[in-house]
Design a protein around this motif. Structure first.
Motif, PDB file in Angstrom:
ATOM      1  N   SER A  23      19.221  21.257 -19.538  1.00  0.00           N
ATOM      2  CA  SER A  23      18.977  19.825 -19.736  1.00  0.00           C
ATOM      3  C   SER A  23      17.595  19.466 -19.190  1.00  0.00           C
ATOM      4  N   ILE A  24      17.177  18.245 -19.488  1.00  0.00           N
ATOM      5  CA  ILE A  24      15.882  17.773 -18.981  1.00  0.00           C
ATOM      6  C   ILE A  24      15.910  17.753 -17.453  1.00  0.00           C
ATOM      7  N   GLY A  25      17.055  17.308 -16.917  1.00  0.00           N
ATOM      8  CA  GLY A  25      17.185  17.234 -15.454  1.00  0.00           C
ATOM      9  C   GLY A  25      16.938  18.581 -14.799  1.00  0.00           C
ATOM     10  N   ALA A  26      17.469  19.631 -15.419  1.00  0.00           N
ATOM     11  CA  ALA A  26      17.298  20.967 -14.841  1.00  0.00           C
ATOM     12  C   ALA A  26      15.830  21.392 -14.884  1.00  0.00           C
ATOM     13  N   ALA A  27      15.119  20.999 -15.942  1.00  0.00           N
ATOM     14  CA  ALA A  27      13.703  21.363 -16.053  1.00  0.00           C
ATOM     15  C   ALA A  27      12.893  20.673 -14.960  1.00  0.00           C
ATOM     16  N   VAL A  28      13.226  19.407 -14.703  1.00  0.00           N
ATOM     17  CA  VAL A  28      12.530  18.684 -13.626  1.00  0.00           C
ATOM     18  C   VAL A  28      12.873  19.350 -12.290  1.00  0.00           C
ATOM     19  N   ALA A  29      14.147  19.676 -12.137  1.00  0.00           N
ATOM     20  CA  ALA A  29      14.599  20.289 -10.888  1.00  0.00           C
ATOM     21  C   ALA A  29      13.841  21.583 -10.610  1.00  0.00           C
ATOM     22  N   LEU A  30      13.694  22.401 -11.646  1.00  0.00           N
ATOM     23  CA  LEU A  30      13.015  23.684 -11.455  1.00  0.00           C
ATOM     24  C   LEU A  30      11.560  23.456 -11.020  1.00  0.00           C
ATOM     25  N   GLN A  31      10.919  22.488 -11.656  1.00  0.00           N
ATOM     26  CA  GLN A  31       9.523  22.233 -11.297  1.00  0.00           C
ATOM     27  C   GLN A  31       9.384  21.778  -9.847  1.00  0.00           C
ATOM     28  N   VAL A  32      10.200  20.779  -9.488  1.00  0.00           N
ATOM     29  CA  VAL A  32      10.021  20.262  -8.121  1.00  0.00           C
ATOM     30  C   VAL A  32      10.399  21.315  -7.077  1.00  0.00           C
ATOM     31  N   CYS A  33      11.396  22.146  -7.416  1.00  0.00           N
ATOM     32  CA  CYS A  33      11.768  23.209  -6.476  1.00  0.00           C
ATOM     33  C   CYS A  33      10.616  24.201  -6.338  1.00  0.00           C
ATOM     34  N   GLN A  34      10.040  24.573  -7.481  1.00  0.00           N
ATOM     35  CA  GLN A  34       8.949  25.545  -7.431  1.00  0.00           C
ATOM     36  C   GLN A  34       7.690  24.939  -6.815  1.00  0.00           C
ATOM     37  N   LEU A  35       7.642  23.618  -6.774  1.00  0.00           N
ATOM     38  CA  LEU A  35       6.502  22.956  -6.133  1.00  0.00           C
ATOM     39  C   LEU A  35       6.797  22.642  -4.660  1.00  0.00           C
ATOM     40  N   GLY A  36       7.843  23.283  -4.148  1.00  0.00           N
ATOM     41  CA  GLY A  36       8.062  23.273  -2.700  1.00  0.00           C
ATOM     42  C   GLY A  36       8.933  22.173  -2.160  1.00  0.00           C
ATOM     43  N   ALA A  37       9.783  21.544  -3.015  1.00  0.00           N
ATOM     44  CA  ALA A  37      10.650  20.475  -2.503  1.00  0.00           C
ATOM     45  C   ALA A  37      11.476  20.977  -1.319  1.00  0.00           C
ATOM     46  N   ALA A  38      11.654  20.078  -0.324  1.00  0.00           N
ATOM     47  CA  ALA A  38      12.387  20.471   0.882  1.00  0.00           C
ATOM     48  C   ALA A  38      13.882  20.511   0.619  1.00  0.00           C
ATOM     49  N   GLY A  39      14.316  19.726  -0.318  1.00  0.00           N
ATOM     50  CA  GLY A  39      15.744  19.719  -0.634  1.00  0.00           C
ATOM     51  C   GLY A  39      15.956  19.099  -2.004  1.00  0.00           C
ATOM     52  N   LEU A  40      17.006  19.589  -2.686  1.00  0.00           N
ATOM     53  CA  LEU A  40      17.310  19.029  -4.000  1.00  0.00           C
ATOM     54  C   LEU A  40      18.790  18.683  -4.046  1.00  0.00           C
ATOM     55  N   ALA A  41      19.071  17.460  -4.494  1.00  0.00           N
ATOM     56  CA  ALA A  41      20.470  17.054  -4.674  1.00  0.00           C
ATOM     57  C   ALA A  41      20.686  16.765  -6.151  1.00  0.00           C
ATOM     58  N   ILE A  42      21.741  17.341  -6.682  1.00  0.00           N
ATOM     59  CA  ILE A  42      22.038  17.091  -8.099  1.00  0.00           C
ATOM     60  C   ILE A  42      23.499  16.671  -8.246  1.00  0.00           C
ATOM     61  N   CYS A  43      23.737  15.886  -9.293  1.00  0.00           N
ATOM     62  CA  CYS A  43      25.111  15.467  -9.549  1.00  0.00           C
ATOM     63  C   CYS A  43      25.377  15.431 -11.039  1.00  0.00           C
ATOM     64  N   GLY A  44      26.649  15.391 -11.344  1.00  0.00           N
ATOM     65  CA  GLY A  44      27.080  15.307 -12.731  1.00  0.00           C
ATOM     66  C   GLY A  44      28.575  15.136 -12.704  1.00  0.00           C
ATOM     67  N   ARG A  45      29.157  14.873 -13.856  1.00  0.00           N
ATOM     68  CA  ARG A  45      30.606  14.671 -13.846  1.00  0.00           C
ATOM     69  C   ARG A  45      31.344  15.993 -13.680  1.00  0.00           C
ATOM     70  N   ARG A  46      30.804  17.037 -14.308  1.00  0.00           N
ATOM     71  CA  ARG A  46      31.497  18.328 -14.245  1.00  0.00           C
ATOM     72  C   ARG A  46      30.870  19.196 -13.161  1.00  0.00           C
ATOM     73  N   GLU A  47      31.739  19.866 -12.416  1.00  0.00           N
ATOM     74  CA  GLU A  47      31.229  20.622 -11.283  1.00  0.00           C
ATOM     75  C   GLU A  47      30.636  21.967 -11.711  1.00  0.00           C
ATOM     76  N   GLU A  48      31.268  22.600 -12.701  1.00  0.00           N
ATOM     77  CA  GLU A  48      30.849  23.950 -13.106  1.00  0.00           C
ATOM     78  C   GLU A  48      29.367  24.044 -13.464  1.00  0.00           C
ATOM     79  N   PRO A  49      28.899  23.155 -14.382  1.00  0.00           N
ATOM     80  CA  PRO A  49      27.474  23.232 -14.732  1.00  0.00           C
ATOM     81  C   PRO A  49      26.558  22.990 -13.536  1.00  0.00           C
ATOM     82  N   LEU A  50      27.025  22.171 -12.614  1.00  0.00           N
ATOM     83  CA  LEU A  50      26.203  21.882 -11.431  1.00  0.00           C
ATOM     84  C   LEU A  50      26.065  23.120 -10.565  1.00  0.00           C
ATOM     85  N   LYS A  51      27.221  23.782 -10.411  1.00  0.00           N
ATOM     86  CA  LYS A  51      27.242  24.980  -9.578  1.00  0.00           C
ATOM     87  C   LYS A  51      26.309  26.035 -10.168  1.00  0.00           C
TER      88      LYS A  51
END
Ligand SMILES: CCCCCCCCC/C=C/C(=O)SCCNC(=O)CCNC(=O)[C@H](O)C(C)(C)COP(=O)(O)OP(=O)(O)OC[C@H]1O[C@@H](n2cnc3c(N)ncnc32)[C@H](O)[C@@H]1OP(=O)(O)O
Ligand SMILES: NC(=O)C1=CN([C@@H]2O[C@H](COP(=O)(O)OP(=O)(O)OC[C@H]3O[C@@H](n4cnc5c(N)ncnc54)[C@H](OP(=O)(O)O)[C@@H]3O)[C@@H](O)[C@H]2O)C=CC1
Length: 567
Positions: A23-51
């Motif tokens: 998803s778009i959210g995952a693409a943003v997440a990957l970028q900010v993580c690779q740019l050194g984010a100190a922590g990332l919190a994600i949510c969604g209705r289904r747990e499996e995809p989040l995990k």
């Protein structure tokens, strides 16, 4: 990541809603993580995809990822999720309101529950998360800052509001318009907390979300996109990452970024949209006429002919073409009327020339168009030293189904004794043939001439129409120039020769000619009227396509008929 400065997100805690891998959210997440984010919190209705996403992100970066199942439409769940994030990481610096979505549906088929579901998902959900993060993280964090430090946190909203309309998805269009306004309003209201609020409207993006959309819809979206393709999650992530960075976009707030400068009237889902709406419009100025037409729709490209700064009368292309075709049809009708009048005059004039009512529509004059016909002259000895001359005229049209009119015709000739050095017997043969209408016959002109000689010579010198009715020209026909037989037997000898048109019919040429013109005019009128109607009903382009198809079909039918006839 070469696009952004290394460690651009160093020390930042980022919250992204909706983060299934792909998803778009995952693409943003990957970028900010690779740019050194100190922590990332994600949510969604289904747990499996989040995990799954959390595992992948942690594998590809050093950022710790916290995930929790949470429906953004549920304010309590959101509150508890945000609280958990703050508890886990101690703060939140950037919020990406990415979760959202809808289903394609025509407005008339959308019920209140469906509308509500999408509004809640995209507008209420966005508000729930924004408000919770602001209250539980951004504002308290801001309050704790020293005056010198109060340079704020960011809130970036990658929600996809659309610029003007969203045919086929009124629910989400409404929701995103709300988010657009929410973005501007919060940017102003929360500027005092140094919270910057922006939104991103990405156009159509290849993602796990759009995988669920009908292929035709995506194809259409691709076709109407200025760049003729769909966007990627990474491309959306690029602008989100940029806007989420205080360092990169610290002065930007209250903005909605439309990534794809699409022309929205062309991107509508085109459900049952009359084709003329997308046709080009020609606006012809007629001062004083200013009635609005569908051309007034802003989505119709127009050509203006202005005059005196006055209002314009606008005419859509299909209507213009319809008007042209109507005019042409009118000309054809006029032509047909004139043709019929002329035709009637011709027929009247023919009957004046005493054809005894024998001429009827559909009749043709003998050999009017033929170039040759046969004249056979036969000499037959009757055994008594008398030679009988037979002259016979055969129409080459004898198999023609059309009616023939035989108008007075005669042969002129002479028969003489060839033994004599001078002309001994001189006979002129003249025999008019009274005009009658004969259907499908072999025309014959047979006459017998008795010549009292043992060695006769026949010369048919001329053949012409003896009596000329109006319009019948005397023909310059020539029979076999000379013909001799020396016979004392009972055998017959004959010779065939060509005779050119016996009748050269001026007036009756005109008759079928005018008939054809009149018929063509009627046919033309019908065709143009149909075109005009088609222009109004289905638009010019489709009308042309249908016209071509019709021509092809008619051509095929004619070809088939010809082949069939030949076989
Ligand atoms: C040229 C340009 C080209 C344009 C080309 C296209 C451009 C695409 C641009 C945008 C792309 C994206 O956003 S891509 C992202 C797509 N991702 C998503 O949409 C994921 C999130 N969406 C969803 O979960 C759902 O769509 C949403 C309705 C919002 C929430 O679903 P839920 O089941 O949780 O909803 P509930 O609260 O239970 O309510 C369900 C009610 O919603 C309605 N409903 C739900 N799904 C429905 C459906 N498919 N069809 C009809 N109605 C439906 C019914 O009334 C349901 O009631 P009942 O009948 O009683 O059940
Ligand atoms: N892709 C595109 O072309 C466009 C996308 N957008 C928007 O961008 C965002 C991301 O799109 P995209 O990645 O394609 O979508 P996806 O459907 O792939 O991802 C959406 C994510 O949001 C989550 N989500 C949806 N509803 C909720 C909810 N009520 N509560 C919590 N999580 C939720 C989903 O997880 P789960 O289902 O487990 O809850 C999923 O992880 C969406 O808001 C979308 O509408 C806008 C314009 C175009």
């Amino acid at each position: 990541m070469v696009l952004f400065k290394n460690q651009l997100y160093s020390g930042k805690v980022v919250l992204i809603t909706g983060c299934a891998w792909g998803s778009i959210g995952a693409a943003v997440a990957l970028q900010v993580c690779q740019l050194g984010a100190a922590g990332l919190a994600i949510c969604g209705r289904r747990e499996e995809p989040l995990k799954d996403a959390a595992l992948r992100l942690e594998n590809q970066s050093k950022t710790p990822v916290f995930y929790q199942s949470c429906d953004i439409r549920d304010p309590d769940a959101v509150e508890s999720f945000v609280a958990a994030v703050v508890a886990k990481f101690g703060r939140i610096d950037v919020l990406f309101n990415n979760a959202g979505g809808q289903f394609p549906v025509m407005a008339e088929n959308l019920n209140s529950k469906g509308f509500n579901a999408v509004i809640r998902n995209n507008l209420l959900g966005t508000w729930n998360m924004t408000s919770s993060v602001a209250r539980l993280a951004f504002i308290p964090q801001f309050e704790k800052l020293t005056e010198a430090e109060k340079k704020g946190a960011n809130e970036d909203d990658p929600t996809q509001s659309v610029p003007c309309c969203f045919p086929g998805m009124v629910h989400t269009g409404s929701a995103r318009a709300g988010v657009d306004n929410m973005t501007k309003t919060l940017a102003v209201e929360w500027a005092k907390y140094q919270i910057k609020v922006n939104a991103v409207a990405p156009g159509t993006i290849v993602s796990t979300g759009t995988q669920r959309y009908p292929k035709e819809m995506l194809d259409k979206s691709r076709r109407v996109a200025p760049l003729q393709r769909l966007g990627t999650c990474e491309e959306v992530a690029n602008i989100c990452t940029f806007l989420g960075s205080d360092e990169a976009a610290g002065f930007i707030t209250g903005q909605t970024f439309y990534m794809e400068a699409r022309v929205w009237q062309e991107t509508s889902l085109n459900f049952n949209r009359p084709s003329y709406k997308t046709e080009a419009c020609v606006c012809v100025c007629v001062c004083g006429l200013n009635g609005p037409t569908e051309c007034d729709r802003s989505d119709n490209p127009r050509l203006f002919f202005r005059s005196g700064g006055k209002q314009h009368h606008k005419m859509c292309m299909p209507k213009l073409f319809a008007a042209i075709f109507f005019a042409l049809a009118g000309i054809c009708v006029a032509g047909a009327i004139i043709g019929c009048v002329v035709l009637k005059k011709e027929i009247d004039s023919i009957s004046r020339y005493d054809l005894n009512g024998t001429l009827a529509i559909g009749d043709y004059i003998l050999d009017a168009n033929s170039t040759t016909s046969n004249l056979t002259v036969t000499l037959r000895n009757n055994g008594n030293n008398n030679n009988i001359v037979n002259a016979r005229y055969d129409s080459p049209r004898n198999s023609d189904l059309r009616k023939f009119i035989y108008v007075d015709m005669c042969f002129s000739g002479r028969v003489f004794d060839r033994d004599n050095s001078s002309i001994k017997i001189f006979t002129t043969v003249t025999k008019p043939y009274n005009g009658t209408i004969i259907q499908k016959i072999t025309q014959q002109y047979v006459d017998n001439y008795v010549v009292n000689t043992t060695n006769p010579c026949v010369q048919i010198a001329t053949c012409y129409s003896a009596t000329t009715y109006f319009g019948f020209q005397e023909s310059n026909t020539t029979a076999p120039s000379s013909f001799t037989v020396a016979t004392n037997t009972t055998e017959s000898t004959s010779i065939k020769g060509n005779i050119k048109n016996v009748c050269n019919v001026g007036i009756l040429y005109t008759y079928p000619g005018i008939a054809i013109i009149a018929f063509a005019c009627v046919a033309g009128a019908i065709i143009f009227l149909s075109f005009a109607l088609a222009c109004v009903l289905i638009g010019f382009i489709r009308m042309v396509m249908l016209g071509l198809l019709a021509v092809l079909l008619i051509g095929a039918a004619i070809a088939f008929a010809v082949l069939y006839h030949k076989i």
